[in-house]
Every structure is written in C-alpha cells, then in structure tokens.
Motif scaffolding. Structure first.
Motif, PDB file in Angstrom:
ATOM      1  N   ASN A   1       0.851  -1.158  -0.142  1.00 17.89           N
ATOM      2  CA  ASN A   1       0.067   0.010  -0.042  1.00 17.89           C
ATOM      3  C   ASN A   1       0.947   1.241   0.040  1.00 17.89           C
ATOM      4  OD1 ASN A   1      -2.344   1.278  -0.140  1.00 17.89           O
ATOM      5  ND2 ASN A   1      -2.385   1.617   2.045  1.00 17.89           N
ATOM      6  N   THR A   2       1.911   1.326   0.695  1.00 18.71           N
ATOM      7  CA  THR A   2       2.973   2.512   0.543  1.00 18.71           C
ATOM      8  C   THR A   2       3.588   2.626  -0.830  1.00 18.71           C
ATOM      9  OG1 THR A   2       3.578   1.824   2.860  1.00 18.71           O
ATOM     10  CG2 THR A   2       5.166   3.156   1.647  1.00 18.71           C
ATOM     11  N   VAL A   3       3.739   1.644  -1.587  1.00 19.85           N
ATOM     12  CA  VAL A   3       4.290   1.684  -2.778  1.00 19.85           C
ATOM     13  C   VAL A   3       3.108   1.987  -3.887  1.00 19.85           C
ATOM     14  CG1 VAL A   3       5.368   0.366  -4.898  1.00 19.85           C
ATOM     15  CG2 VAL A   3       6.043   0.103  -2.528  1.00 19.85           C
ATOM     16  N   PHE A   4       2.026   1.253  -3.788  1.00 18.09           N
ATOM     17  CA  PHE A   4       0.832   1.271  -4.856  1.00 18.09           C
ATOM     18  C   PHE A   4      -0.086   2.455  -4.375  1.00 18.09           C
ATOM     19  CE2 PHE A   4       2.169  -2.975  -5.757  1.00 18.09           C
ATOM     20  CZ  PHE A   4       2.939  -2.582  -6.764  1.00 18.09           C
ATOM     21  N   ARG A   5      -0.219   2.758  -3.241  1.00 14.81           N
ATOM     22  CA  ARG A   5      -1.374   3.721  -2.716  1.00 14.81           C
ATOM     23  C   ARG A   5      -2.703   3.123  -3.003  1.00 14.81           C
ATOM     24  NH1 ARG A   5       2.006   6.773  -5.332  1.00 14.81           N
ATOM     25  NH2 ARG A   5       0.396   7.736  -6.746  1.00 14.81           N
ATOM     26  N   LEU A   6      -2.866   1.748  -2.855  1.00 13.09           N
ATOM     27  CA  LEU A   6      -3.958   1.111  -3.248  1.00 13.09           C
ATOM     28  C   LEU A   6      -5.207   1.731  -2.496  1.00 13.09           C
ATOM     29  CD1 LEU A   6      -2.581  -2.698  -2.583  1.00 13.09           C
ATOM     30  CD2 LEU A   6      -2.829  -1.227  -4.769  1.00 13.09           C
ATOM     31  N   THR A   7      -5.346   1.878  -1.223  1.00 20.99           N
ATOM     32  CA  THR A   7      -6.340   2.501  -0.823  1.00 20.99           C
ATOM     33  C   THR A   7      -6.835   3.945  -1.038  1.00 20.99           C
ATOM     34  OG1 THR A   7      -4.834   3.403   1.304  1.00 20.99           O
ATOM     35  CG2 THR A   7      -6.061   0.947   1.561  1.00 20.99           C
ATOM     36  N   GLU A   8      -5.707   4.488  -1.782  1.00 25.70           N
ATOM     37  CA  GLU A   8      -6.118   5.904  -2.426  1.00 25.70           C
ATOM     38  C   GLU A   8      -6.756   5.630  -3.988  1.00 25.70           C
ATOM     39  OE1 GLU A   8      -2.868   8.596  -2.242  1.00 25.70           O
ATOM     40  OE2 GLU A   8      -2.471   8.038  -0.204  1.00 25.70           O
ATOM     41  N   LEU A   9      -5.948   4.802  -4.571  1.00 24.69           N
ATOM     42  CA  LEU A   9      -6.284   4.314  -5.861  1.00 24.69           C
ATOM     43  C   LEU A   9      -7.672   3.717  -6.110  1.00 24.69           C
ATOM     44  CD1 LEU A   9      -5.560   4.319  -8.942  1.00 24.69           C
ATOM     45  CD2 LEU A   9      -4.262   1.959  -8.200  1.00 24.69           C
ATOM     46  N   PHE A  10      -7.971   2.870  -5.284  1.00 23.56           N
ATOM     47  CA  PHE A  10      -9.327   2.224  -5.512  1.00 23.56           C
ATOM     48  C   PHE A  10     -10.219   2.467  -4.336  1.00 23.56           C
ATOM     49  CE2 PHE A  10      -6.050  -0.669  -7.204  1.00 23.56           C
ATOM     50  CZ  PHE A  10      -6.797  -1.345  -7.907  1.00 23.56           C
ATOM     51  N   GLU A  11     -11.561   2.376  -4.795  1.00 22.82           N
ATOM     52  CA  GLU A  11     -12.734   2.847  -3.877  1.00 22.82           C
ATOM     53  C   GLU A  11     -12.743   2.288  -2.638  1.00 22.82           C
ATOM     54  OE1 GLU A  11     -17.100   3.806  -5.559  1.00 22.82           O
ATOM     55  OE2 GLU A  11     -15.598   3.170  -7.076  1.00 22.82           O
ATOM     56  N   TYR A  12     -12.552   0.998  -2.828  1.00 21.52           N
ATOM     57  CA  TYR A  12     -12.729  -0.102  -1.838  1.00 21.52           C
ATOM     58  C   TYR A  12     -11.558  -1.463  -2.058  1.00 21.52           C
ATOM     59  CZ  TYR A  12     -14.965  -3.382   1.242  1.00 21.52           C
ATOM     60  OH  TYR A  12     -15.172  -4.314   2.134  1.00 21.52           O
ATOM     61  N   GLY A  13     -11.569  -2.176  -1.045  1.00 19.93           N
ATOM     62  CA  GLY A  13     -10.686  -3.260  -1.437  1.00 19.93           C
ATOM     63  C   GLY A  13     -10.602  -4.094  -0.073  1.00 19.93           C
ATOM     64  N   VAL A  14     -10.076  -5.412  -0.528  1.00 20.51           N
ATOM     65  CA  VAL A  14     -10.229  -6.528   0.443  1.00 20.51           C
ATOM     66  C   VAL A  14      -8.923  -7.368   0.168  1.00 20.51           C
ATOM     67  CG1 VAL A  14     -11.287  -8.527   1.604  1.00 20.51           C
ATOM     68  CG2 VAL A  14     -12.586  -6.530   0.665  1.00 20.51           C
ATOM     69  N   ALA A  15      -8.101  -7.109   1.338  1.00 17.21           N
ATOM     70  CA  ALA A  15      -6.941  -8.231   1.415  1.00 17.21           C
ATOM     71  C   ALA A  15      -7.186  -9.477   2.028  1.00 17.21           C
ATOM     72  CB  ALA A  15      -5.631  -7.451   2.072  1.00 17.21           C
ATOM     73  N   SER A  16      -6.590 -10.666   1.858  1.00 18.34           N
ATOM     74  CA  SER A  16      -7.024 -11.777   2.391  1.00 18.34           C
ATOM     75  C   SER A  16      -6.744 -11.756   4.043  1.00 18.34           C
ATOM     76  CB  SER A  16      -5.914 -12.913   1.848  1.00 18.34           C
ATOM     77  OG  SER A  16      -4.470 -12.333   1.950  1.00 18.34           O
ATOM     78  N   TRP A  17      -5.850 -10.940   4.319  1.00 16.00           N
ATOM     79  CA  TRP A  17      -5.679 -10.871   5.848  1.00 16.00           C
ATOM     80  C   TRP A  17      -6.741 -10.464   6.603  1.00 16.00           C
ATOM     81  CZ3 TRP A  17      -5.805  -6.718   8.779  1.00 16.00           C
ATOM     82  CH2 TRP A  17      -5.503  -5.312   8.107  1.00 16.00           C
ATOM     83  N   MET A  18      -7.715  -9.451   5.898  1.00 22.31           N
ATOM     84  CA  MET A  18      -8.659  -8.683   6.558  1.00 22.31           C
ATOM     85  C   MET A  18      -9.789  -9.667   6.700  1.00 22.31           C
ATOM     86  SD  MET A  18      -8.762  -5.448   4.263  1.00 22.31           S
ATOM     87  CE  MET A  18      -7.413  -4.204   4.270  1.00 22.31           C
ATOM     88  N   VAL A  19      -9.932 -10.525   5.808  1.00 14.44           N
ATOM     89  CA  VAL A  19     -11.272 -11.521   5.913  1.00 14.44           C
ATOM     90  C   VAL A  19     -10.962 -12.857   6.142  1.00 14.44           C
ATOM     91  CG1 VAL A  19     -12.588  -9.855   4.462  1.00 14.44           C
ATOM     92  CG2 VAL A  19     -11.414 -11.867   3.384  1.00 14.44           C
ATOM     93  N   GLY A  20      -9.656 -13.230   6.278  1.00 13.48           N
ATOM     94  CA  GLY A  20      -9.303 -14.799   6.454  1.00 13.48           C
ATOM     95  C   GLY A  20      -9.740 -15.604   5.386  1.00 13.48           C
ATOM     96  N   ALA A  21      -9.451 -15.144   4.044  1.00  7.15           N
ATOM     97  CA  ALA A  21      -9.852 -15.779   2.819  1.00  7.15           C
ATOM     98  C   ALA A  21      -8.961 -15.233   1.972  1.00  7.15           C
ATOM     99  CB  ALA A  21     -11.247 -15.728   2.591  1.00  7.15           C
ATOM    100  N   ARG A  22      -8.697 -16.140   0.926  1.00  4.44           N
ATOM    101  CA  ARG A  22      -7.801 -15.623  -0.135  1.00  4.44           C
ATOM    102  C   ARG A  22      -8.501 -15.808  -1.709  1.00  4.44           C
ATOM    103  NH1 ARG A  22      -3.514 -19.223  -1.528  1.00  4.44           N
ATOM    104  NH2 ARG A  22      -2.041 -17.444  -1.756  1.00  4.44           N
ATOM    105  N   LYS A  23      -8.062 -15.350  -2.519  1.00  9.11           N
ATOM    106  CA  LYS A  23      -8.773 -14.971  -3.616  1.00  9.11           C
ATOM    107  C   LYS A  23      -9.192 -16.578  -4.524  1.00  9.11           C
ATOM    108  CE  LYS A  23      -5.613 -12.432  -5.693  1.00  9.11           C
ATOM    109  NZ  LYS A  23      -4.745 -11.419  -6.533  1.00  9.11           N
ATOM    110  N   THR A  24      -8.769 -17.128  -3.889  1.00  9.90           N
ATOM    111  CA  THR A  24      -9.108 -18.576  -4.360  1.00  9.90           C
ATOM    112  C   THR A  24     -10.453 -19.117  -3.597  1.00  9.90           C
ATOM    113  OG1 THR A  24      -7.665 -19.878  -2.499  1.00  9.90           O
ATOM    114  CG2 THR A  24      -7.090 -19.689  -4.972  1.00  9.90           C
TER     115      THR A  24
END
Length: 160
Positions: A78-101
C-alpha cells in the motif's frame, strides 16, 4: 511446505515475520528475517499503464482490489501502490481470513457495492484466482498484458 504457511500468513493466522521464520527453518536457511522482509517488500513493482487504466475505469465504474497479502506485506504494498487511495474499496486476504481462491473475499466486495456478481468483472494474472469468482457468476479476465486486458474488457462491454 510453503503453501500452508503462506496461506496462514495471508489469512492473518500467523504474521508475515512468523511465516518467514518457519519457512526459512523448513528449508535450512539462516538469515535475518527483518532483512528478508525488507527484500521481499522491495520487489513489488507496478505494471506500466495499469494505474492509468484503473483511473480511467474509476470515472464510470466502481473499482476495488482483491489481494492475497499478509498484513505487513499489504501495508508495504500500500505504501508503494497507494491502493487505498487508488481504489474505492478493497479487500486483502488478511482482513477477511480468505484468499482469492475462496468466494468469501469476493462476496465481501459484492456486499460493499451492493452489486450482483453478473455485473462484476474480476481481473487477475493467476488463472487459479479466477475460479472462485467465476463460480459466483463474476466475469473474469486472465491478465496477460495491458492491451489484451483492454480488449477483453471491451468484449464485455466495459468502456475503456
């Protein structure tokens, strides 16, 4: 041996530091874990043109990220890409205890925007990450290049 450890870190069951400690122990590597973390975080690079595509899409559509990251890895990215600024919303696996699979990660995004799966497009460079969203009815694009991605989006009726 790395897969279950990585899964545990990305789902916030263990820290990224613990992941590297256990992994290096398993392979017999005796390195400074903090130095390895610094190297790991420095390897992240942006694909040229992708940021501009996201900004273009954001003018007409909701945009969100879905990522498999341990908490500290996400913070570094997030420091490199500024994801939370670039995207309206987002979910990282650590936040929900689930991966993209796993469907749970995508269900969280659908719930946030109150959209139907069939109204949604998910783009990823790993084909295995396209299975769970496709099962939910989300349209998927396997990212191989920026030009190909734009072509696929246009085929789906997305204005790029």
């Amino acid at each position: 041996k790395i897969t279950p450890l990585m899964y545990n870190a990305e789902c916030n069951d263990i820290s990224e530091h613990e992941f590297l400690q256990k992994f290096t122990f398993e392979i017999g590597l005796h390195e400074d874990i903090d130095a390895l973390l610094k190297i790991r975080h420095s390897l992240t690079e942006e694909n040229p043109g992708v940021r501009m595509l996201i900004l273009t899409l954001k003018k007409k559509y909701h945009v969100a990220f879905a990522t498999n990251n341990a908490k500290t890895e996400f913070e570094a990215n997030n420091t490199v890409f500024r994801l939370t600024e670039l995207f309206e919303y987002g979910v990282a696996s650590w936040m929900v205890g689930a991966r993209k699979t796993e469907p749970a990660l995508f269900e969280k995004i659908l719930e946030h925007f109150r959209v139907l799966a069939r109204e949604t497009v998910f783009i990823d460079d790993s084909e295995k990450n396209l299975v769970a969203p496709a099962r939910l009815g989300i349209k998927t694009i396997h990212y191989t290049s920026l030009d190909e991605c734009k072509k696929q989006l246009k085929k789906l009726g997305v204005d790029v």
